[in-house]
Design a protein around this motif. Structure first.
Motif, PDB file in Angstrom:
ATOM      1  N   LEU A  28      34.414  10.822   5.116  1.00 59.42           N
ATOM      2  CA  LEU A  28      34.975   9.473   5.149  1.00 59.42           C
ATOM      3  C   LEU A  28      36.497   9.509   5.175  1.00 59.42           C
ATOM      4  O   LEU A  28      37.139   8.706   5.860  1.00 59.42           O
ATOM      5  CB  LEU A  28      34.474   8.669   3.951  1.00 59.42           C
ATOM      6  CG  LEU A  28      32.954   8.454   3.909  1.00 59.42           C
ATOM      7  CD1 LEU A  28      32.558   7.646   2.691  1.00 59.42           C
ATOM      8  CD2 LEU A  28      32.481   7.756   5.178  1.00 59.42           C
ATOM      9  N   THR A  29      37.080  10.435   4.444  1.00 58.11           N
ATOM     10  CA  THR A  29      38.540  10.573   4.469  1.00 58.11           C
ATOM     11  C   THR A  29      39.018  10.903   5.876  1.00 58.11           C
ATOM     12  O   THR A  29      40.027  10.369   6.356  1.00 58.11           O
ATOM     13  CB  THR A  29      38.993  11.672   3.491  1.00 58.11           C
ATOM     14  OG1 THR A  29      38.600  11.309   2.168  1.00 58.11           O
ATOM     15  CG2 THR A  29      40.505  11.852   3.533  1.00 58.11           C
ATOM     16  N   HIS A  30      38.269  11.755   6.548  1.00 55.31           N
ATOM     17  CA  HIS A  30      38.671  12.159   7.904  1.00 55.31           C
ATOM     18  C   HIS A  30      38.607  10.986   8.874  1.00 55.31           C
ATOM     19  O   HIS A  30      39.557  10.756   9.639  1.00 55.31           O
ATOM     20  CB  HIS A  30      37.786  13.296   8.395  1.00 55.31           C
ATOM     21  CG  HIS A  30      38.244  13.877   9.698  1.00 55.31           C
ATOM     22  ND1 HIS A  30      39.179  14.882   9.775  1.00 55.31           N
ATOM     23  CD2 HIS A  30      37.918  13.573  10.992  1.00 55.31           C
ATOM     24  CE1 HIS A  30      39.406  15.188  11.033  1.00 55.31           C
ATOM     25  NE2 HIS A  30      38.649  14.409  11.791  1.00 55.31           N
ATOM     26  N   VAL A  31      37.502  10.241   8.878  1.00 55.01           N
ATOM     27  CA  VAL A  31      37.386   9.141   9.846  1.00 55.01           C
ATOM     28  C   VAL A  31      38.363   8.011   9.523  1.00 55.01           C
ATOM     29  O   VAL A  31      38.818   7.311  10.429  1.00 55.01           O
ATOM     30  CB  VAL A  31      35.943   8.599   9.934  1.00 55.01           C
ATOM     31  CG1 VAL A  31      34.995   9.684  10.407  1.00 55.01           C
ATOM     32  CG2 VAL A  31      35.472   8.012   8.623  1.00 55.01           C
ATOM     33  N   LEU A  32      38.716   7.855   8.257  1.00 51.39           N
ATOM     34  CA  LEU A  32      39.675   6.811   7.888  1.00 51.39           C
ATOM     35  C   LEU A  32      41.080   7.135   8.364  1.00 51.39           C
ATOM     36  O   LEU A  32      41.903   6.238   8.550  1.00 51.39           O
ATOM     37  CB  LEU A  32      39.669   6.596   6.368  1.00 51.39           C
ATOM     38  CG  LEU A  32      38.505   5.769   5.812  1.00 51.39           C
ATOM     39  CD1 LEU A  32      38.479   5.825   4.284  1.00 51.39           C
ATOM     40  CD2 LEU A  32      38.610   4.323   6.283  1.00 51.39           C
ATOM     41  N   THR A  33      41.373   8.410   8.550  1.00 51.76           N
ATOM     42  CA  THR A  33      42.708   8.811   9.009  1.00 51.76           C
ATOM     43  C   THR A  33      42.718   9.155  10.495  1.00 51.76           C
ATOM     44  O   THR A  33      43.719   9.643  11.015  1.00 51.76           O
ATOM     45  CB  THR A  33      43.210  10.026   8.204  1.00 51.76           C
ATOM     46  OG1 THR A  33      42.277  11.111   8.345  1.00 51.76           O
ATOM     47  CG2 THR A  33      43.345   9.676   6.736  1.00 51.76           C
ATOM     48  N   LEU A  34      41.623   8.880  11.184  1.00 53.89           N
ATOM     49  CA  LEU A  34      41.498   9.217  12.598  1.00 53.89           C
ATOM     50  C   LEU A  34      42.454   8.369  13.427  1.00 53.89           C
ATOM     51  O   LEU A  34      42.591   7.166  13.219  1.00 53.89           O
ATOM     52  CB  LEU A  34      40.052   8.958  13.048  1.00 53.89           C
ATOM     53  CG  LEU A  34      39.624   9.488  14.408  1.00 53.89           C
ATOM     54  CD1 LEU A  34      39.635  11.004  14.418  1.00 53.89           C
ATOM     55  CD2 LEU A  34      38.234   8.964  14.747  1.00 53.89           C
ATOM     56  N   GLY A  35      43.098   9.007  14.373  1.00 54.36           N
ATOM     57  CA  GLY A  35      44.011   8.304  15.267  1.00 54.36           C
ATOM     58  C   GLY A  35      43.672   8.590  16.718  1.00 54.36           C
ATOM     59  O   GLY A  35      42.853   9.455  17.026  1.00 54.36           O
ATOM     60  N   THR A  36      44.291   7.849  17.635  1.00 56.22           N
ATOM     61  CA  THR A  36      44.061   8.075  19.059  1.00 56.22           C
ATOM     62  C   THR A  36      44.493   9.485  19.429  1.00 56.22           C
ATOM     63  O   THR A  36      45.473  10.013  18.905  1.00 56.22           O
ATOM     64  CB  THR A  36      44.827   7.052  19.905  1.00 56.22           C
ATOM     65  OG1 THR A  36      46.214   7.100  19.549  1.00 56.22           O
ATOM     66  CG2 THR A  36      44.307   5.652  19.660  1.00 56.22           C
ATOM     67  N   GLY A  37      43.743  10.090  20.334  1.00 57.83           N
ATOM     68  CA  GLY A  37      44.075  11.429  20.784  1.00 57.83           C
ATOM     69  C   GLY A  37      43.542  12.543  19.911  1.00 57.83           C
ATOM     70  O   GLY A  37      43.691  13.721  20.255  1.00 57.83           O
ATOM     71  N   ALA A  38      42.941  12.210  18.778  1.00 59.73           N
ATOM     72  CA  ALA A  38      42.394  13.235  17.887  1.00 59.73           C
ATOM     73  C   ALA A  38      41.118  13.819  18.487  1.00 59.73           C
ATOM     74  O   ALA A  38      40.457  13.186  19.304  1.00 59.73           O
ATOM     75  CB  ALA A  38      42.100  12.627  16.517  1.00 59.73           C
TER      76      ALA A  38
END
Length: 225
Positions: A28-38
């Protein structure tokens, strides 16, 4: 003839605020910090572990920030086309995609990579174990992969209690125990049972009790596991 009411209860509100994290903090921490281009993210786990909730909450979060989101699952009719100005591509329950949908999903992956979109997909197993075309499996496994863990019994009870409160249902411990001891602890299935019980209680004009639950199951021909 018994009158079955329309579903007038409040629609589920899929947000990260009402999602119990359990053992899935890292995912959940990862998807919450996901940005374009990742790199694309793949979430996998058994039915009812919260995969679809995460995707819906993510879509809502990005849309609230003004982003366009493309959502595709096995119930999305072909052809699959991205929105005019997308930022996020979501694909749910990839193991259910038929041959045409797998082809469309691969094409969307290629387009998303070209446009630098963020991508999150889900399935019941890791990409390498899914019965999908090889090029799609490869794309799904490009980036971080997280196995979501089912909620504990205490967490499932908390979710059911919260949803019952949202519906205005008085859910006794006896009813809760009956649900958890006689049915698989698949949260999605249990939430569907709770929704049906709400409607059945409204139609019967009776309080929610174990006998009422048994009657509903008997009328529907449903069976416990």
């Amino acid at each position: 003839m018994k009158q079955i009411p329309l579903s007038l209860g409040p629609e589920p509100d899929y947000t990260f605020d009402n999602l119990l994290t359990g053992a899935n903090v890292a995912a959940l921490t990862h998807v919450l910090t996901l940005g374009t281009g990742a790199p694309p993210v793949f979430l996998w786990g058994p039915p009812g572990c919260g995969k679809t909730h995460v995707l819906r909450a993510l879509a809502k979060r990005w849309q609230a920030a003004g982003a366009q989101v493309g959502w595709y699952d096995a119930d999305t009719p072909l052809p699959w086309e991205l929105p005019a100005h997308p930022s996020l591509l979501l694909m749910d329950d990839c193991q259910r995609f038929d041959a045409g949908q797998q082809h469309a999903a691969f094409a969307l992956f290629v387009e998303a990579a070209t446009m630098g979109l963020a991508v999150v997909a889900t399935g019941t197993e890791p990409p390498v174990d899914l019965a999908l075309r090889e090029d799609l499996r490869t794309r799904l496994a490009w980036g971080p992969t997280f196995g979501l863990q089912p909620l504990s019994e205490a967490e499932i009870r908390a979710v059911l209690r919260r949803d019952a409160d949202r519906r205005g249902l008085v859910l006794s411990d006896d009813v809760m125990d009956y649900l958890l001891t006689r049915f698989a602890r698949d949260l999605k299935h249990l939430m569907t049972l709770l929704e049906g019980l709400d409607e059945f209680a409204m139609a019967s004009k009776r309080a929610v009790t174990v006998p009422l639950l048994r009657q509903m199951l008997a009328d529907q021909g449903a069976h416990a596991y």
